[in-house]
Write a protein that holds these residues in place. Structure first.
Motif, short mmCIF file in Angstrom:
data_model
loop_
_atom_site.label_atom_id
_atom_site.label_comp_id
_atom_site.label_asym_id
_atom_site.label_seq_id
_atom_site.Cartn_x
_atom_site.Cartn_y
_atom_site.Cartn_z
N ASP A 84 -20.81 16.80 -12.24
CA ASP A 84 -19.86 15.85 -11.68
C ASP A 84 -19.19 16.41 -10.43
N VAL A 85 -18.83 17.69 -10.49
CA VAL A 85 -18.20 18.32 -9.33
C VAL A 85 -19.15 18.34 -8.15
N ASN A 86 -20.41 18.61 -8.43
CA ASN A 86 -21.42 18.69 -7.36
C ASN A 86 -21.95 17.34 -6.93
N GLY A 87 -21.52 16.27 -7.60
CA GLY A 87 -22.01 14.94 -7.26
C GLY A 87 -23.36 14.63 -7.85
N LEU A 88 -23.85 15.48 -8.75
CA LEU A 88 -25.17 15.26 -9.33
C LEU A 88 -25.04 14.40 -10.58
N ILE A 89 -24.58 13.16 -10.39
CA ILE A 89 -24.34 12.26 -11.51
C ILE A 89 -25.67 11.77 -12.06
N ARG A 90 -25.76 11.72 -13.40
CA ARG A 90 -26.97 11.25 -14.05
C ARG A 90 -26.60 10.17 -15.07
N GLY A 91 -27.60 9.44 -15.53
CA GLY A 91 -27.35 8.45 -16.57
C GLY A 91 -28.03 7.13 -16.29
N ARG A 92 -27.48 6.08 -16.88
CA ARG A 92 -28.06 4.73 -16.77
C ARG A 92 -26.91 3.72 -16.70
N LEU A 93 -26.96 2.85 -15.71
CA LEU A 93 -25.93 1.82 -15.56
C LEU A 93 -26.58 0.44 -15.59
N VAL A 94 -26.03 -0.43 -16.41
CA VAL A 94 -26.52 -1.81 -16.51
C VAL A 94 -25.58 -2.68 -15.68
N VAL A 95 -26.15 -3.33 -14.68
CA VAL A 95 -25.36 -4.10 -13.72
C VAL A 95 -25.76 -5.57 -13.79
N GLY A 96 -24.78 -6.44 -13.96
CA GLY A 96 -25.03 -7.87 -14.03
C GLY A 96 -24.61 -8.60 -12.78
N MET A 97 -25.23 -9.73 -12.54
CA MET A 97 -24.91 -10.54 -11.36
C MET A 97 -25.04 -12.00 -11.74
N VAL A 98 -24.08 -12.81 -11.33
CA VAL A 98 -24.13 -14.23 -11.65
C VAL A 98 -25.40 -14.83 -11.04
N THR A 99 -26.05 -15.67 -11.80
CA THR A 99 -27.35 -16.22 -11.42
C THR A 99 -27.32 -16.88 -10.05
N ALA A 100 -28.33 -16.55 -9.24
CA ALA A 100 -28.57 -17.18 -7.92
C ALA A 100 -27.45 -16.95 -6.93
N CYS A 101 -26.70 -15.85 -7.10
CA CYS A 101 -25.63 -15.53 -6.17
C CYS A 101 -26.08 -14.36 -5.29
N THR A 102 -26.49 -14.65 -4.08
CA THR A 102 -26.96 -13.62 -3.17
C THR A 102 -25.79 -13.14 -2.31
N VAL A 103 -25.29 -11.96 -2.61
CA VAL A 103 -24.14 -11.39 -1.90
C VAL A 103 -24.59 -10.06 -1.30
N THR A 104 -24.81 -10.04 -0.01
CA THR A 104 -25.38 -8.88 0.66
C THR A 104 -24.61 -7.58 0.43
N PRO A 105 -23.26 -7.57 0.55
CA PRO A 105 -22.54 -6.31 0.32
C PRO A 105 -22.77 -5.72 -1.07
N PHE A 106 -22.99 -6.58 -2.06
CA PHE A 106 -23.25 -6.10 -3.41
C PHE A 106 -24.56 -5.33 -3.44
N PHE A 107 -25.59 -5.88 -2.81
CA PHE A 107 -26.88 -5.18 -2.74
C PHE A 107 -26.77 -3.91 -1.91
N ASP A 108 -25.95 -3.96 -0.85
CA ASP A 108 -25.73 -2.76 -0.04
C ASP A 108 -25.11 -1.64 -0.86
N ALA A 109 -24.15 -2.01 -1.72
CA ALA A 109 -23.49 -1.01 -2.56
C ALA A 109 -24.49 -0.38 -3.54
#
Length: 294
Positions: A84-109
């Motif tokens: 964590d200190v070194n920024g070497l974060i590991r794991g799995r994140l489940v990310v949801g998005m409202v159907t058919a909502c194309t928001v470019t900044p979200f994809f950028d993030a």
């Protein structure tokens, strides 16, 4: 004494079998046996009774097992802390998005986070906002982009991104075309085309109708705002969407403010009240992408 020896010993103790333990730690059975014999030599005690068909713990082995598990757990915690200190974060994140909502900044993030932390697996899925919010509350989703009728849904943390009033959209030639606004009752005299239940815009619209004693005729529903626009353009009903959704179509359609609906539809990024380092970092990328700071 080495950590790997303790790991092999715990595997044999839990599997009660040298062969299965070797498969679990992915080395040869002879290698496991040799390392445990060395551990027994270093400790000056026999830890595993090998006389039967099952590998069983001796009295000394039972005592060592408890401490071996604690040592391995501490070593894992130490590794996570350093990562964590070194920024070497590991794991799995489940990310949801409202159907058919194309928001470019979200994809950028998501893209920037993945580039910086390739050790974290991102799983992206679509659903309606109600189910996404419940998923974040219950832990089946870590982060979600949702449409809501409130800035912060109960039981989660949130960063509102867009907060807009509802508008009615009609085709040229419609009786309401050319007007700047209309009441909910006037709009409800015509068939309605809107998003399905469980979306933020639909929640605001349904609640406003209930509060005003208006009973709209929901003629057609679609998950994609573009599909709703197309249906309205063909004269199949009055489309109900938010202000920004209507902007690209203003030259081809008439956009009316719904004068007596003041509750805003909100697009928000939400996450649980308790987070892990990987999720904290993804939220930080989300805040940066949407201009919410760090």
């Amino acid at each position: 004494m080495e950590l790997r020896q303790l790991e092999y010993f715990v595997a044999v103790a839990e599997e009660a079998n040298f062969t299965r333990a070797a498969e679990r730690v992915r080395i040869s059975q002879s290698g496991v046996s040799a390392q445990i014999r060395q551990l027994e030599h270093d400790l000056g005690a026999t830890l595993i009774d090998r006389s039967g068909r099952r590998a069983t713990l001796t009295a000394a082995g039972a005592v060592v097992l408890e401490h071996a598990r604690a040592v391995l757990s501490s070593a894992q915690a130490l590794r996570r802390a350093v990562d964590d200190v070194n920024g070497l974060i590991r794991g799995r994140l489940v990310v949801g998005m409202v159907t058919a909502c194309t928001v470019t900044p979200f994809f950028d993030a998501l893209a920037a986070f993945h580039l910086a932390h390739p050790g974290v697996e991102l799983v992206l899925f679509e659903d309606n906002s109600d189910r996404l919010i419940e998923g974040v509350r219950t832990g089946s989703a870590d982060l979600a982009l949702v449409g809501t009728a409130v800035a912060t849904p109960d039981g989660v943390r949130a960063m509102p991104i867009i907060s807009e009033r509802l508008v009615a959209i009609v085709a040229d030639g419609h009786p309401l075309a050319g007007r700047r606004g209309a009441s909910l009752a006037e709009i409800a005299e015509f068939p309605i085309v809107c998003l399905p239940p469980g979306t933020g815009i639909r929640t605001v619209f349904d609640q406003a109708c209930a509060d005003g004693g208006v009973k709209p005729d929901i003629a057609l529903q679609a998950s994609a705002p573009g599909a709703i626009m197309d249906l309205a353009m063909r004269g199949l009903g009055v489309a109900i969407l938010s202000e920004s959704m209507a902007v690209p179509h203003q030259e081809r359609l008439s956009v009316l403010m719904i004068d007596d609906v003041e509750t805003h539809a909100v697009l928000a990024l939400i996450w649980p009240t308790t987070t892990n380092p990987a999720l904290q970092e993804l939220v930080r990328y989300g805040r940066t992408a949407f201009g919410g700071g760090t």
